[in-house]
Write a protein that holds these residues in place. Structure first.
Motif, PDB file in Angstrom:
ATOM      1  N   VAL A 178      58.416  -5.801 -11.100  1.00 37.15           N
ATOM      2  CA  VAL A 178      58.214  -5.991  -9.518  1.00 37.15           C
ATOM      3  C   VAL A 178      56.902  -5.606  -8.943  1.00 37.15           C
ATOM      4  O   VAL A 178      56.339  -4.451  -9.043  1.00 37.15           O
ATOM      5  N   ARG A 187      63.882  -9.734  -0.398  1.00 36.03           N
ATOM      6  CA  ARG A 187      64.607 -10.303  -1.445  1.00 36.03           C
ATOM      7  C   ARG A 187      65.151  -9.084  -2.323  1.00 36.03           C
ATOM      8  O   ARG A 187      64.837  -7.828  -1.874  1.00 36.03           O
ATOM      9  N   GLY A 188      66.047  -9.406  -3.198  1.00 38.38           N
ATOM     10  CA  GLY A 188      66.829  -8.265  -3.662  1.00 38.38           C
ATOM     11  C   GLY A 188      67.631  -7.341  -2.738  1.00 38.38           C
ATOM     12  O   GLY A 188      68.090  -8.047  -1.872  1.00 38.38           O
ATOM     13  N   TYR A 189      67.619  -6.065  -2.871  1.00 40.91           N
ATOM     14  CA  TYR A 189      68.432  -5.483  -2.002  1.00 40.91           C
ATOM     15  C   TYR A 189      67.687  -5.379  -0.579  1.00 40.91           C
ATOM     16  O   TYR A 189      68.390  -4.883   0.400  1.00 40.91           O
ATOM     17  N   ASP A 191      67.017  -8.044   1.171  1.00 42.47           N
ATOM     18  CA  ASP A 191      67.325  -9.433   1.315  1.00 42.47           C
ATOM     19  C   ASP A 191      68.069  -9.419   3.068  1.00 42.47           C
ATOM     20  O   ASP A 191      67.893  -8.264   3.796  1.00 42.47           O
ATOM     21  N   SER A 216      72.331  -9.889  -4.710  1.00 40.61           N
ATOM     22  CA  SER A 216      71.089  -9.421  -4.261  1.00 40.61           C
ATOM     23  C   SER A 216      70.442  -8.603  -5.505  1.00 40.61           C
ATOM     24  O   SER A 216      69.154  -8.124  -5.045  1.00 40.61           O
ATOM     25  N   SER A 217      70.999  -7.960  -6.418  1.00 40.70           N
ATOM     26  CA  SER A 217      70.434  -7.195  -7.292  1.00 40.70           C
ATOM     27  C   SER A 217      69.369  -8.082  -8.179  1.00 40.70           C
ATOM     28  O   SER A 217      69.408  -9.019  -8.787  1.00 40.70           O
ATOM     29  N   PRO A 218      68.178  -7.303  -8.632  1.00 46.61           N
ATOM     30  CA  PRO A 218      67.285  -7.877  -9.361  1.00 46.61           C
ATOM     31  C   PRO A 218      67.328  -7.719 -10.980  1.00 46.61           C
ATOM     32  O   PRO A 218      66.655  -8.209 -11.525  1.00 46.61           O
ATOM     33  N   ALA A 222      72.929  -9.824 -12.951  1.00 48.87           N
ATOM     34  CA  ALA A 222      73.274  -9.361 -11.754  1.00 48.87           C
ATOM     35  C   ALA A 222      74.898 -10.040 -11.080  1.00 48.87           C
ATOM     36  O   ALA A 222      75.013 -10.963 -11.615  1.00 48.87           O
TER      37      ALA A 222
END
Length: 232
Positions: A178, A187-189, A191, A216-218, A222
């Motif tokens: 990241v 993006r991810g959490y 978003d 949503s988890s990277p 996920a």
């Protein structure tokens, strides 16, 4: 088991082989709780009063108990001048059988044939575990002669460090780092999930069930569910 490492699993039975009656009683009670909580989910739920999200915390306590027992066993090995070789041989053989059963399981074979993501990583992990099992068993076996103890200590420490490094390489290889720019992107959490939930609640303040069908988890594996990080 609980990401404690091969050395821990090799050393834990030595507590019962080399310890006195009080030590066996204390660690036996602790391991009874760990085993019961591991194999009987109802007991895990009951221990945390059925609040959910229990398993990681229980695993932390279980791993801590195993590491403490392994440390106590290593102290006993040093005091007694070596491990109980019969127990060590039985432990190593049992772990080798478990590893062989896992590698030869239908699920593992199916993953290798179909080329599923993570199957090669699982094979590399099996090689790391097998190599650590052979090397660390050999070092503990050679601990008994007084002239070899200093070398055995150094080799055991090196073997454990190598196992940790190799396991970390297997676990983290292939993961996308990241970057600073990616961290600040939506993006991810980070978003637009929270905004979507807020918009739903603004139009409908009654009872509703939110169905989330995207991840949503990277994380590499996920899942769509992310209610705890997103707090809805």
């Amino acid at each position: 088991l609980y990401a404690c490492g091969v050395a821990t699993l090799l050393l834990v039975p030595q507590v019962f082989a080399l310890g006195d009656r009080s030590v066996r009683r204390r660690y036996g009670a602790a391991f009874a709780v760990v085993v019961a909580g591991t194999f009987f989910p109802f007991l895990r739920h009951a221990f945390w009063a059925f609040t959910g999200g229990y398993y990681r915390t229980f695993a932390l306590f279980a791993a801590t108990a195993l590491v403490l027992a392994a440390s106590r066993a290593l102290t006993a090995i040093e005091e007694r001048g070596g491990p109980d070789r019969r127990v060590l041989a039985g432990t190593a053989a049992g772990l080798a059988i478990v590893l062989a059963l896992v590698v030869a399981s239908p699920e593992a074979a199916s993953a290798r044939v179909s080329g599923l993501v993570g199957s090669q990583g699982a094979l590399r992990a099996a090689v790391v575990v097998g190599g650590a099992l052979v090397v660390e068993t050999g070092v503990l076996w050679a601990w008994r002669p007084l002239s070899a103890r200093r070398l055995a200590r150094a080799l055991f420490l090196a073997a454990v460090c190598a196992e940790v490094a190799a396991a970390g390489l297997v676990g983290f290889s292939g993961r996308v780092p990241v970057t600073n720019e990616r961290w600040h992107e939506r993006r991810g959490y980070h978003d637009h999930t929270l905004e979507a939930v807020q918009a739903i609640r603004a139009h409908d303040d009654g009872f509703s069930r939110v169905v989330k069908e995207y991840a949503s988890s990277p994380a590499r594996h996920a899942a769509p569910s992310a209610t705890r990080p997103h707090a809805f």
